[in-house]
Write a protein that holds these residues in place. Structure first.
Motif, mmCIF file in Angstrom:
data_model
loop_
_atom_site.group_PDB
_atom_site.id
_atom_site.type_symbol
_atom_site.label_atom_id
_atom_site.label_comp_id
_atom_site.label_asym_id
_atom_site.label_seq_id
_atom_site.Cartn_x
_atom_site.Cartn_y
_atom_site.Cartn_z
ATOM 1 N N SER A 191 0.821 -1.223 0.000
ATOM 2 C CA SER A 191 0.000 0.000 0.000
ATOM 3 C C SER A 191 0.852 1.268 0.000
ATOM 4 O O SER A 191 0.521 2.251 -0.659
ATOM 5 N N LYS A 192 1.956 1.244 0.717
ATOM 6 C CA LYS A 192 2.808 2.433 0.757
ATOM 7 C C LYS A 192 3.562 2.617 -0.547
ATOM 8 O O LYS A 192 3.690 3.749 -1.043
ATOM 9 N N LEU A 193 4.052 1.518 -1.099
ATOM 10 C CA LEU A 193 4.844 1.623 -2.326
ATOM 11 C C LEU A 193 4.019 2.098 -3.513
ATOM 12 O O LEU A 193 4.556 2.747 -4.416
ATOM 13 N N VAL A 194 2.732 1.779 -3.549
ATOM 14 C CA VAL A 194 1.905 2.244 -4.669
ATOM 15 C C VAL A 194 1.287 3.614 -4.389
ATOM 16 O O VAL A 194 0.535 4.132 -5.216
ATOM 17 N N ILE A 325 4.322 -8.629 -11.210
ATOM 18 C CA ILE A 325 4.227 -7.171 -11.051
ATOM 19 C C ILE A 325 4.350 -6.749 -9.585
ATOM 20 O O ILE A 325 5.020 -5.741 -9.285
ATOM 21 N N PRO A 326 3.754 -7.460 -8.610
ATOM 22 C CA PRO A 326 3.994 -7.066 -7.207
ATOM 23 C C PRO A 326 5.483 -7.067 -6.850
ATOM 24 O O PRO A 326 5.957 -6.151 -6.159
ATOM 25 N N TRP A 327 6.216 -8.072 -7.325
ATOM 26 C CA TRP A 327 7.656 -8.104 -7.076
ATOM 27 C C TRP A 327 8.342 -6.921 -7.738
ATOM 28 O O TRP A 327 9.234 -6.291 -7.146
ATOM 29 N N CYS A 328 7.936 -6.594 -8.978
ATOM 30 C CA CYS A 328 8.533 -5.470 -9.707
ATOM 31 C C CYS A 328 8.271 -4.145 -8.997
ATOM 32 O O CYS A 328 9.157 -3.264 -8.965
ATOM 33 N N ILE A 329 7.068 -3.979 -8.441
ATOM 34 C CA ILE A 329 6.745 -2.739 -7.721
ATOM 35 C C ILE A 329 7.717 -2.549 -6.566
ATOM 36 O O ILE A 329 8.229 -1.434 -6.326
ATOM 37 N N GLU A 330 8.013 -3.617 -5.843
ATOM 38 C CA GLU A 330 8.919 -3.537 -4.704
ATOM 39 C C GLU A 330 10.373 -3.411 -5.144
ATOM 40 O O GLU A 330 11.137 -2.615 -4.584
ATOM 41 N N ARG A 331 10.740 -4.173 -6.162
ATOM 42 C CA ARG A 331 12.141 -4.205 -6.600
ATOM 43 C C ARG A 331 12.590 -2.884 -7.208
ATOM 44 O O ARG A 331 13.707 -2.412 -6.962
ATOM 45 N N TRP A 332 11.744 -2.280 -8.031
ATOM 46 C CA TRP A 332 12.170 -1.109 -8.789
ATOM 47 C C TRP A 332 11.569 0.204 -8.279
ATOM 48 O O TRP A 332 11.545 1.202 -8.988
#
Length: 432
Positions: A191-194, A325-332
């Motif tokens: 939630s914070k990352l998005v 995509i969830p992993w990509c949101i966190e990774r990048w």
């Protein structure tokens, strides 16, 4: 003597046989027995002949019906794919085959069948043949949606059957979905990352004008959070499409030119099997292991497709990254640009960019012609080449682009760089 006896025996046998037959013929019939013998063999043969005739007549009718149906079906299919069989050519073929000049009557009929400012129905256009195979997401924001969306929504967006608008928050009964709706497809810990926590804590910040590329304002940061969740939402809303595209709300697309690009053999035949994506290349910079120009190993930084020019994913590419995509949101998340995050996500799963500059362009047509002399190689579009997208197209500029397309349609043709040059290039401009 033996011969005489043999002849007598034969004669006697024949005589007795004849007498027997006569007695049988003269014998009165038994009670209840018919006097007429039914010719069973002839009856059976006649029955077979009748059945054969019936079968022949029925079969001939069926064959004729099937032939007529197939002929009509073939005619219908031929009408639908007229563009695909004759006009879907690469640019060098378009140059070799100049447009057919229609008669005045044909031209007038064509004009009356196309209304750019209100009608969602278009006939005989390349885009119409593939529109159902394409899903498009338009990225907008609450601060600018009322200014930018109406002009596009009232005109060329009507030709897009699978359209999703992604924004900060869902607005009324429109087809705009917000971060909350997109977040339904993501794990709770993101939630914070998005940007969802930030959005809920200070919704007033969303009213700030999102900045153009390179300006790190709060609006820009919030806008960059939408790309990866937006692609996942687009895939969930419109599964099993051949192409997935993301645009900005001030991006203009010549949809017929886009259709011809996607129908080139090396794209069309591979879209469902090979993961690849198309766009205008920009270079990753100052992001994680990537410095300003080189990575930590001294290799040149990779390219990504610029979002304002349009990002086009094949079906296979979308299916490859969707679960990750969830992993990509966190990774990048360390990268500042949302379109760069998309590019690095794709690169992480071996999906490479196919560069289509200048056909996908990050500025207006006027800017393109101003910069034309400084462009090199394939970045200089030939007069007969087909432009696809331009960025920062708002207000009256949308009408000007639509007018160019309307004039091309009237000629049964497509917008070319030569057409753009007449409308936007300086008077002394010349193609290389």
């Amino acid at each position: 003597m033996f011969e005489t006896l043999r002849s007598r025996r034969t004669s006697t046998s024949a005589t007795s046989s004849t007498l027997k037959e006569k007695l049988i013929e003269n014998e009165p019939p038994k009670p209840g027995e018919s006097t007429k013998k039914v010719p069973y063999v002839l009856f059976f043969m006649a029955l077979c002949a009748v059945l054969f005739c019936i079968g022949f007549v029925f079969g001939s009718h069926k064959i004729k019906f099937t032939h007529d149906f197939e002929k009509k079906e073939a005619s219908r299919v031929t009408e639908q794919v007229t563009w695909s069989s004759t006009t879907w050519k690469e640019e060098r073929q378009l140059k070799e085959q100049p447009p057919i000049r229609p008669t005045t009557e044909t031209k007038d009929n064509w004009k009356s069948s196309v209304i750019f400012d209100s009608s969602p129905v278009y006939q005989g256009r390349p885009w119409d043949d593939i529109a159902h195979e394409v899903a498009i997401a338009v990225k907008t924001g609450k601060a600018v949606s009322k200014e930018r969306i109406p002009k596009h929504n009232e005109t060329w967006w009507k030709r897009i059957p699978n359209l999703l608008l992604i924004s900060d928050i869902k607005e009324g009964e429109t087809n705009i979905v917000g971060l909350k709706e997109m977040f339904e497809f993501l794990p709770r810990n993101l939630s914070k990352l998005v940007g969802l926590e930030q959005l809920e804590a200070a919704e007033g910040d969303v009213e700030k004008q999102p900045a153009f590329f390179g300006e790190m304002t709060e609006g820009f940061v919030m806008d960059s959070k939408k790309n990866l969740p937006g692609f996942l939402a687009l895939y969930k809303y419109f599964p099993n499409k051949k192409w997935y595209i993301m645009l900005d709300d001030d991006t203009f697309v010549f949809l017929d030119n886009l259709a011809l690009t996607l129908q080139m053999d090396h794209f069309r035949l591979l879209a469902e099997e090979q993961p690849f994506y198309l766009g205008n290349p920009f270079t990753v910079s100052d992001c994680d292991k990537y410095g300003e120009f080189f990575d930590e190993e001294g290799k040149p930084n990779p390219s990504f497709a610029h979002g304002g020019s349009g990002i086009v994913l094949s079906k296979a590419a979308m299916e490859r990254i969707a679960p990750h995509i969830p992993w990509c949101i966190e990774r990048w998340d360390v990268c500042k640009e949302g379109d760069a995050r998309v590019g690095l996500c794709l690169l992480s799963f071996q999906v490479l960019l196919t560069e289509l500059q200048p056909f996908f362009y990050h500025e207006t047509p006027s800017k393109y012609f101003e910069e034309y002399a400084s462009l090199t190689g394939n970045r200089q579009g030939r007069p007969e080449a087909l432009p696809v997208t331009f960025h920062h197209i708002k207000g009256p500029l949308v009408d000007k682009m639509l007018q160019l397309e309307k004039e091309a349609v009237a000629k049964h043709w497509l917008v070319t760089y030569a057409d753009l040059a007449k409308a936007f290039a300086p008077e002394d401009f010349e193609f290389a």
